[in-house]
Design an enzyme around this catalytic site. Structure first.
Site, PDB file in Angstrom:
ATOM      1  N   GLN A  49       3.173 -10.443  12.886  1.00 19.51           N
ATOM      2  CA  GLN A  49       3.536  -9.154  13.480  1.00 19.51           C
ATOM      3  C   GLN A  49       2.041  -8.487  13.925  1.00 19.51           C
ATOM      4  O   GLN A  49       2.191  -7.585  14.420  1.00 19.51           O
ATOM      5  CB  GLN A  49       4.294  -8.045  12.737  1.00 19.51           C
ATOM      6  CG  GLN A  49       3.759  -7.464  11.748  1.00 19.51           C
ATOM      7  CD  GLN A  49       4.871  -6.848  10.807  1.00 19.51           C
ATOM      8  OE1 GLN A  49       5.937  -7.258  10.113  1.00 19.51           O
ATOM      9  NE2 GLN A  49       4.787  -5.446  10.826  1.00 19.51           N
ATOM     10  N   ASP A  91       8.739   4.493  12.188  1.00 22.28           N
ATOM     11  CA  ASP A  91       8.506   3.415  13.023  1.00 22.28           C
ATOM     12  C   ASP A  91       9.975   3.239  13.765  1.00 22.28           C
ATOM     13  O   ASP A  91      10.661   2.617  13.554  1.00 22.28           O
ATOM     14  CB  ASP A  91       8.378   2.151  12.325  1.00 22.28           C
ATOM     15  CG  ASP A  91       7.114   2.112  11.659  1.00 22.28           C
ATOM     16  OD1 ASP A  91       6.053   2.162  12.376  1.00 22.28           O
ATOM     17  OD2 ASP A  91       7.152   2.336  10.209  1.00 22.28           O
ATOM     18  N   HIS A 107       7.084   5.536   1.545  1.00 23.41           N
ATOM     19  CA  HIS A 107       7.966   4.293   1.014  1.00 23.41           C
ATOM     20  C   HIS A 107       9.045   4.388  -0.213  1.00 23.41           C
ATOM     21  O   HIS A 107      10.054   4.115  -0.255  1.00 23.41           O
ATOM     22  CB  HIS A 107       7.133   3.083   0.511  1.00 23.41           C
ATOM     23  CG  HIS A 107       6.144   2.603   1.711  1.00 23.41           C
ATOM     24  ND1 HIS A 107       4.695   2.849   1.543  1.00 23.41           N
ATOM     25  CD2 HIS A 107       6.379   1.916   2.621  1.00 23.41           C
ATOM     26  CE1 HIS A 107       4.080   2.319   2.672  1.00 23.41           C
ATOM     27  NE2 HIS A 107       5.138   1.631   3.365  1.00 23.41           N
ATOM     28  N   PHE A 139       0.961  -1.151  -0.008  1.00 23.90           N
ATOM     29  CA  PHE A 139      -0.135  -0.070   0.057  1.00 23.90           C
ATOM     30  C   PHE A 139       0.846   1.126  -0.036  1.00 23.90           C
ATOM     31  O   PHE A 139       0.674   1.965   0.921  1.00 23.90           O
ATOM     32  CB  PHE A 139      -1.141  -0.003   1.179  1.00 23.90           C
ATOM     33  CG  PHE A 139      -2.279   0.628   0.625  1.00 23.90           C
ATOM     34  CD1 PHE A 139      -3.182   0.141   0.000  1.00 23.90           C
ATOM     35  CD2 PHE A 139      -2.596   2.016   1.409  1.00 23.90           C
ATOM     36  CE1 PHE A 139      -4.274   0.801  -0.350  1.00 23.90           C
ATOM     37  CE2 PHE A 139      -3.738   2.376   1.037  1.00 23.90           C
ATOM     38  CZ  PHE A 139      -4.707   1.878   0.137  1.00 23.90           C
ATOM     39  N   LEU A 140       1.778   1.297  -1.116  1.00 28.76           N
ATOM     40  CA  LEU A 140       2.810   2.219  -1.039  1.00 28.76           C
ATOM     41  C   LEU A 140       2.451   3.689  -1.333  1.00 28.76           C
ATOM     42  O   LEU A 140       1.599   4.058  -1.803  1.00 28.76           O
ATOM     43  CB  LEU A 140       4.033   1.781  -2.531  1.00 28.76           C
ATOM     44  CG  LEU A 140       4.345   0.531  -2.207  1.00 28.76           C
ATOM     45  CD1 LEU A 140       5.182   0.297  -3.583  1.00 28.76           C
ATOM     46  CD2 LEU A 140       5.365   0.259  -1.095  1.00 28.76           C
ATOM     47  N   GLU A 163       4.212   8.047  -1.057  1.00 28.01           N
ATOM     48  CA  GLU A 163       5.533   8.557  -0.941  1.00 28.01           C
ATOM     49  C   GLU A 163       6.732   8.223  -0.046  1.00 28.01           C
ATOM     50  O   GLU A 163       7.830   8.380  -0.359  1.00 28.01           O
ATOM     51  CB  GLU A 163       5.074  10.060  -1.127  1.00 28.01           C
ATOM     52  CG  GLU A 163       6.381  11.097  -1.476  1.00 28.01           C
ATOM     53  CD  GLU A 163       6.965  10.647  -2.933  1.00 28.01           C
ATOM     54  OE1 GLU A 163       6.343  10.155  -3.829  1.00 28.01           O
ATOM     55  OE2 GLU A 163       8.244  10.903  -3.092  1.00 28.01           O
TER      56      GLU A 163
HETATM   57  O1  PAF Z   1       7.720  -1.301   8.471  1.00 26.35           O
HETATM   58  C1  PAF Z   1       6.970  -2.245   7.835  1.00 26.35           C
HETATM   59  O2  PAF Z   1       6.083  -2.165   6.952  1.00 26.35           O
HETATM   60  C2  PAF Z   1       6.838  -3.735   8.398  1.00 26.35           C
HETATM   61  O3  PAF Z   1       7.171  -3.650   9.857  1.00 26.35           O
HETATM   62  C3  PAF Z   1       8.308  -4.453   7.953  1.00 26.35           C
HETATM   63  C4  PAF Z   1       9.776  -3.799   8.194  1.00 26.35           C
HETATM   64  C5  PAF Z   1       8.148  -4.753   6.488  1.00 26.35           C
HETATM   65  C6  PAF Z   1       8.277  -6.062   8.390  1.00 26.35           C
HETATM   66  O4  PAF Z   1       6.956  -6.651   7.983  1.00 26.35           O
END
Ligand code: PAF
Length: 281
Positions: A61, A150, A37, A32-33, A35
């Site tokens: 996760q 993050d 990313h 779900f990219l 800017e």
């Molecule tokens: O930050 C994220 O999108 C996720 O936590 C990662 C690092 C791709 C791991 O699934």
């Protein structure tokens, strides 16, 4: 750009690039990219001749209360954006490719995983570190790029790579913000227009703290009061935490200094958002 779904295909493509003498950079994502990313891709491109991106919504996760099925996805749109930004290899495995059986080993994060995000998302960071370790083993990049938004994830990934002697340099790229300073996040797509307006209180609170720091205030309680004053104006925004933490350990501090991180997590409607700012940066 080549898109592959199998681990063996990644290994072959990366091996071929390496045989041509290329440095390999890696940008792991859950898709779900936006800017934010894509600026990680730019950072990767500055550091290597071959850029690999992964898109994998990692079931490990998601905390028990979180909904994996409703995580936003856009396979075709993501591939188009990654290709336009110059990704060389896009790895889009399904869960069966990544976890063909129940995992028999996983990465146990250090105590930091119990604070902040970890407190409200039990198991989250074990899932993150386990998938990141697996992806780093699959791609074997020279450098991997993570986002500052993050910050706890980036801190734990750095610790893991260091402690387990994984031969990848970890780069943390600055948070990309909308023109009105809201931190970019795939989760912003869940916000209604009204919620989007209220969500600005998060970044405004952090900027108020940074302004106070820039005016010379160093006492954590005074800086936190400056942030809370902004948040008090949006009572419907429910704060999980507003904190000042050491930039390396993420332990709370009583006195701020350059490099201290101002962090926030809050719920706006049903959406939980996080943001942070490094003071004095
Ligand atoms: O930050 C994220 O999108 C996720 O936590 C990662 C690092 C791709 C791991 O699934």
């Amino acid at each position: 750009m080549r898109t592959v779904e199998r681990i063996a295909e990644v290994r072959a493509a990366v091996g071929a690039a390496r045989a041509e003498g290329k440095r390999i950079a890696f940008v792991p994502t859950m898709g779900f990219l936006h800017e934010g990313h894509l600026t990680l891709v730019d950072e990767a491109r500055r550091r290597a001749a071959f850029v690999v991106m992964s898109i994998f919504v990692n079931p490990l996760q998601f905390a028990p209360t979180e909904d994996l099925a409703s995580y936003p996805r856009d396979r075709d749109g993501d591939a188009a954006k990654a290709s336009a930004r110059g990704v060389d290899l896009l790895f889009m495995p399904d869960a069966k490719e990544m976890y063909p059986r129940e995992m028999r080993a996983e990465v146990i994060p250090c105590a930091l995983h119990r604070r902040w995000e970890g407190e409200v998302r039990p198991g989250h960071f074990a899932g993150v570190l386990t998938v990141v370790a697996k992806l780093l083993n699959i791609v074997q990049p020279d450098v991997a790029v993570f986002g500052q938004k993050d910050v706890q994830q980036a801190t734990l990934v750095r610790a893991m790579v260091d402690d387990l002697a994984i031969p990848t340099e970890i780069v943390v790229a600055p948070t990309t913000r909308e023109p009105d300073v809201l931190a970019m996040s795939s989760l912003n797509s869940y916000l209604s227009d009204a919620e989007r307006g209220r969500a600005l209180a998060l970044s405004r609170a952090l900027f108020a703290m940074r302004d106070a720091f820039d005016r010379g205030e160093r006492r954590a309680d005074a800086l936190l009061t400056a942030g809370r004053r902004v948040l008090d104006g949006e009572p419907s925004v429910r704060i999980d935490y507003l904190a000042l933490a050491n930039g390396t350990s993420l332990e709370p501090v009583e006195t701020a200094e350059p490099g201290t991180v101002a962090m926030i997590a809050a719920r706006v409607g049903r959406t939980r958002l996080i943001d942070n700012l490094v003071l004095g940066a």
